[in-house]
Design an enzyme around this catalytic site. Structure first.
Site, PDB file in Angstrom:
ATOM      1  N   GLU A 104      -5.841  -8.309   0.013  1.00  0.00           N
ATOM      2  CA  GLU A 104      -6.568  -7.941   1.359  1.00  0.00           C
ATOM      3  C   GLU A 104      -7.798  -7.765   0.841  1.00  0.00           C
ATOM      4  O   GLU A 104      -8.076  -7.044  -0.042  1.00  0.00           O
ATOM      5  CB  GLU A 104      -5.832  -6.924   1.991  1.00  0.00           C
ATOM      6  N   GLU A 151       0.949  -1.106  -0.060  1.00  0.00           N
ATOM      7  CA  GLU A 151       0.030   0.072   0.042  1.00  0.00           C
ATOM      8  C   GLU A 151       0.917   1.161   0.003  1.00  0.00           C
ATOM      9  O   GLU A 151       0.826   2.005   0.767  1.00  0.00           O
ATOM     10  CB  GLU A 151      -0.823   0.039   1.185  1.00  0.00           C
TER      11      GLU A 151
HETATM   12  C1  FCB Z   1      -4.776  -2.320   5.288  1.00  0.00           C
HETATM   13  C2  FCB Z   1      -3.586  -2.661   5.706  1.00  0.00           C
HETATM   14  C3  FCB Z   1      -3.573  -3.598   6.829  1.00  0.00           C
HETATM   15  C4  FCB Z   1      -4.732  -3.397   7.761  1.00  0.00           C
HETATM   16  C5  FCB Z   1      -6.124  -3.523   6.785  1.00  0.00           C
HETATM   17  C6  FCB Z   1      -7.356  -3.053   7.448  1.00  0.00           C
HETATM   18  O1  FCB Z   1      -4.789  -0.840   4.710  1.00  0.00           O
HETATM   19  O2  FCB Z   1      -2.523  -3.110   4.648  1.00  0.00           O
HETATM   20  O3  FCB Z   1      -2.473  -3.684   7.268  1.00  0.00           O
HETATM   21  O4  FCB Z   1      -4.635  -2.602   8.659  1.00  0.00           O
HETATM   22  O5  FCB Z   1      -5.972  -2.331   6.152  1.00  0.00           O
END
Ligand code: FCB
Length: 437
Positions: A352, A168
């Protein structure tokens, strides 16, 4: 239970679950150096409740139990991150052998259980001595990071299924240097503009370094957010486009086209590092796969009073998670299709996806969230995106950065007093789908 079977995703589709070092490891006793999250969280007002990651889920000691949970859940893969300060306490120079030994045990533990290791090099725990030198604001970080990447590849590369450079970059650059919400907590446009370029320069430099050591499956993980206008007005549409530039196009254009979007550049050009244009070839070094983290959308409004970009986000009316994020699976489908049609026909993973929910083990709302987002992935695949896998965030309830331990994202509940792990209904939903083919 989920509404689909795993066959629907095709035979090679990878299901995994994800975590990050600072959020779960603890284990700060093995010679690990200090990271920017140790000091940021030690500063009053930065993190809810003053929580820090000193113990977290004690994964440093409890990793066999955690890998057993991944195996029993039926997952094919585990996305974890290396803690840079555990491997190289000062960020550059001397290597901490205990740190190498820890990740050796962890990776071998995955392989023994038939779990594919998907590693991330940087999930936000920058060694503090590098922050003392300016961290992501200093162009030298490209070389500090590449040297660290080289070490990881030399020590572990033969056992890793895939490596991502940065998790990110928007958060590393913008959330941490312009909005001040994450470590190191800057609120400064010059700091942000520099970090926005250096994080990508470091990525590209590390891609080359990893390849020089023989890495074959290198990618990056971007958090993308569907930007939509708060109203039908031209001004709000323009605001949505502008934020799409800051959030999404800055990184996609740079990595896949070797350019920065002109509309964003126009706003920050005076603050950009000199000579960045000559480095765009490195920034856009070819990658083997793209990871996308997706949680919600941004609803954007024209706001001329806001400095630099003249936009602000407004609250939307959709159902929200415990973090206040709107639940919007269609945004995931739209983004995957857009990235596949405009940027890459290469492999894409959802690296994610998940939601924070109140502290309960029978988390029916989370089961529904996952189901709806898995359906979105299937639709994107049917519409031509080369979808290769999906990682649920997160295996465990864990340290949710500035929100501390208050927000629980786990498939498995963690009792932070006893460290007891209790699988939730969402874990059982994955288990049911993954074990039943
Ligand atoms: C993302 C992050 C992860 C976690 C999620 C909820 O932005 O990569 O570490 O905090 O959000």
């Amino acid at each position: 239970m989920f509404s689909m079977t795993r066959d629907a995703f095709g035979p090679d589709f990878v299901f995994g679950t994800a975590t990050a070092s600072y959020q779960i490891e603890g284990g700060q006793t093995d010679g690990r150096g200090i990271s920017i999250w140790d000091t940021f969280s030690a500063t009053p007002g930065n993190v809810r409740g003053g929580d820090n990651g000193a113990t977290a889920c004690d994964h440093y000691n409890r990793w066999p139990e955690d890998l057993d949970l991944i195996e029993r859940g039926g997952f094919d893969a585990y996305r974890f991150s290396f803690a840079w300060p555990r491997l190289i306490p000062a960020g550059v120079g001397a290597v901490n052998q205990s740190g190498i030994d820890f990740y050796d045990r962890l990776i071998d533990g995955m392989l023994e259980r038939g779990i594919q290791p998907f590693a991330t090099l940087y999930h936000w725990d920058l060694p503090s001595p590098l922050q003392d030198k300016g961290g992501w604001m200093n162009p030298d970080i490209a070389h500090w990071f590449a040297d660290y990447a080289t070490l990881v590849q030399q020590k572990f590369g033969d056992r890793l299924q895939a490596v991502a450079t940065i998790n990110e970059p928007w958060c590393v650059a913008f959330l941490s240097h312009f909005l001040g919400i994450h470590a190191p907590g800057y609120r400064d446009i010059r700091a942000a503009a520099r970090a926005m370029h250096h994080v990508l320069l470091a990525h590209g430099t590390a891609v080359k370094a990893l390849r020089a050591e023989g890495a074959k499956n290198v990618g990056i993980v971007l958090n993308l957010q569907k930007c939509e206008p708060a109203s039908d007005s031209d001004a709000d549409r323009a605001a949505s486009d502008m934020f799409d530039g800051v959030f999404n196009r800055w990184y996609l254009d740079a990595i896949f086209r070797g350019i920065y979007p002109q509309d964003v550049l126009d706003r920050i050009a005076p603050h950009m590092p000199k000579g960045f244009e000559a480095e765009m070839g490195t920034v856009s070094a070819p990658i083997d796969w793209l990871g996308i983290n997706y949680y919600t959308r941004s609803l954007m409004a024209h706001a001329p009073e806001e400095p630099v970009f003249g936009v602000r986000s407004v609250e939307g009316g959709l159902e929200k998670t415990e973090t206040g994020w709107e639940i919007y699976p269609k945004g995931l489908e739209d983004l995957l299709v857009r990235v596949a049609s405009e940027y890459t026909n290469g492999p894409i993973y959802v690296t994610e996806n998940g939601m924070a929910e109140i502290d309960e083990v029978e988390d029916a709302r989370r089961v529904a969230y996952y189901d709806a987002h898995l359906q979105a992935v299937m639709r994107a695949k049917a519409r031509g995106a080369d979808m290769r896998g999906y990682f649920a965030w997160s295996l465990l309830d864990n340290y949710e950065w500035a929100e501390g331990y208050a927000k629980r994202f786990g498939l498995v509940r963690v009792d932070y007093k006893t460290q007891e792990r209790t699988p939730k209904a969402s874990y059982r939903a994955f288990q049911g789908m993954l074990h039943n083919g």
